[in-house]
Design a protein around this motif. Sequence first.
Motif, mmCIF file in Angstrom:
data_model
loop_
_atom_site.group_PDB
_atom_site.id
_atom_site.type_symbol
_atom_site.label_atom_id
_atom_site.label_comp_id
_atom_site.label_asym_id
_atom_site.label_seq_id
_atom_site.Cartn_x
_atom_site.Cartn_y
_atom_site.Cartn_z
ATOM 1 N N VAL A 70 13.032 9.720 -2.810
ATOM 2 C CA VAL A 70 11.905 10.294 -3.538
ATOM 3 C C VAL A 70 10.794 9.259 -3.717
ATOM 4 C CG1 VAL A 70 11.170 11.192 -5.793
ATOM 5 C CG2 VAL A 70 13.261 12.049 -4.726
ATOM 6 N N VAL A 71 11.164 8.042 -4.101
ATOM 7 C CA VAL A 71 10.176 6.984 -4.320
ATOM 8 C C VAL A 71 9.432 6.665 -3.028
ATOM 9 C CG1 VAL A 71 9.921 4.516 -4.831
ATOM 10 C CG2 VAL A 71 11.333 5.967 -6.309
ATOM 11 N N ILE A 72 10.158 6.514 -1.941
ATOM 12 C CA ILE A 72 9.530 6.192 -0.662
ATOM 13 C C ILE A 72 8.612 7.323 -0.215
ATOM 14 C CG2 ILE A 72 9.948 5.779 1.790
ATOM 15 C CD1 ILE A 72 10.487 3.371 -0.027
ATOM 16 N N GLU A 73 9.028 8.564 -0.409
ATOM 17 C CA GLU A 73 8.175 9.691 -0.029
ATOM 18 C C GLU A 73 6.885 9.705 -0.841
ATOM 19 O OE1 GLU A 73 10.691 13.067 -0.523
ATOM 20 O OE2 GLU A 73 11.673 12.827 1.434
ATOM 21 N N GLN A 74 6.971 9.374 -2.122
ATOM 22 C CA GLN A 74 5.766 9.331 -2.946
ATOM 23 C C GLN A 74 4.833 8.213 -2.489
ATOM 24 O OE1 GLN A 74 6.831 9.169 -7.100
ATOM 25 N NE2 GLN A 74 7.899 11.126 -7.040
ATOM 26 N N ILE A 75 5.404 7.074 -2.137
ATOM 27 C CA ILE A 75 4.594 5.958 -1.653
ATOM 28 C C ILE A 75 3.939 6.305 -0.313
ATOM 29 C CG2 ILE A 75 4.702 3.587 -0.764
ATOM 30 C CD1 ILE A 75 6.811 3.017 -2.920
ATOM 31 N N LEU A 76 4.707 6.905 0.593
ATOM 32 C CA LEU A 76 4.164 7.272 1.896
ATOM 33 C C LEU A 76 3.059 8.322 1.766
ATOM 34 C CD1 LEU A 76 7.373 7.459 4.126
ATOM 35 C CD2 LEU A 76 5.581 5.725 4.188
ATOM 36 N N THR A 77 3.257 9.278 0.860
ATOM 37 C CA THR A 77 2.220 10.288 0.639
ATOM 38 C C THR A 77 0.928 9.639 0.172
ATOM 39 O OG1 THR A 77 3.842 11.997 0.102
ATOM 40 C CG2 THR A 77 1.592 12.333 -0.708
ATOM 41 N N HIS A 78 1.052 8.668 -0.726
ATOM 42 C CA HIS A 78 -0.138 7.977 -1.225
ATOM 43 C C HIS A 78 -0.829 7.205 -0.102
ATOM 44 C CE1 HIS A 78 -2.661 5.865 -4.168
ATOM 45 N NE2 HIS A 78 -2.468 4.800 -3.414
ATOM 46 N N THR A 79 -0.066 6.484 0.706
ATOM 47 C CA THR A 79 -0.678 5.683 1.770
ATOM 48 C C THR A 79 -1.299 6.574 2.839
ATOM 49 O OG1 THR A 79 1.470 5.500 2.905
ATOM 50 C CG2 THR A 79 0.866 3.727 1.393
#
Length: 220
Positions: A70-79
């Motif tokens: 979940v954390v990685i997906e949120q970071i990737l969405t932001h980038t």
Amino acid sequence: MEVRADTRNYWDVFRDRQRTGVAQAVIALVSEVEAPLTIAEIADRAGMSRRTFYKHFPTLGSAMVHTHRVVIEQILTHTQHTQQADLNGLDRLLAGFRALFDIAKERPELIRFLSYFDFTFRRHGLTSEQRAEFGARQTGHIVQLPMQALQEGQADGTIRSDLDVRTTVVAMGNSVVGILQRLQIMDEYTNGHDETAQRLFDLELEAWRTYLCHPRSRYA
């Protein structure tokens, strides 16, 4: 038949909502609790019983792996949202990593979770199967965006062609996430998201810019 389909969709949504609640509880607790997390604490914060928790996650490790996803997906969405179509490969690569500093300012709890997972939980809290699943994801879609940008830079001439793409991206990722993790605890002269932190992070990226665009002979 239509009623059954609607009922099934409802339970799928309900299940996903509960799993998301567990991930949110883990992220919040990591920022608040010094001791290792327990299932009882997570279930209580997520507003569910331990029995309900176990319906979704058979072990603490499975909940932590899910939260990491979940954390990685949120970071990737932001980038991804920060990417600009008119950038060359080098600037696109650096912009993606620069976006990590922005999300660390807006959502510092995400970086705190990564620190907890990497340095406290990962080695002893995962089964061999969970470590294998985690490792497969780490070498999969997480590095695809920066690898694509680096390859574009090599194609358009803004990044050295002699660099191994995967090795360089993994090194950059470890370096950039590492400094973000350090900035979270270096409270003697920065709070992790002030001007001092920004200068430190900018220097890190400038060092990578120099390395990426200068020929290998410079370092011989």
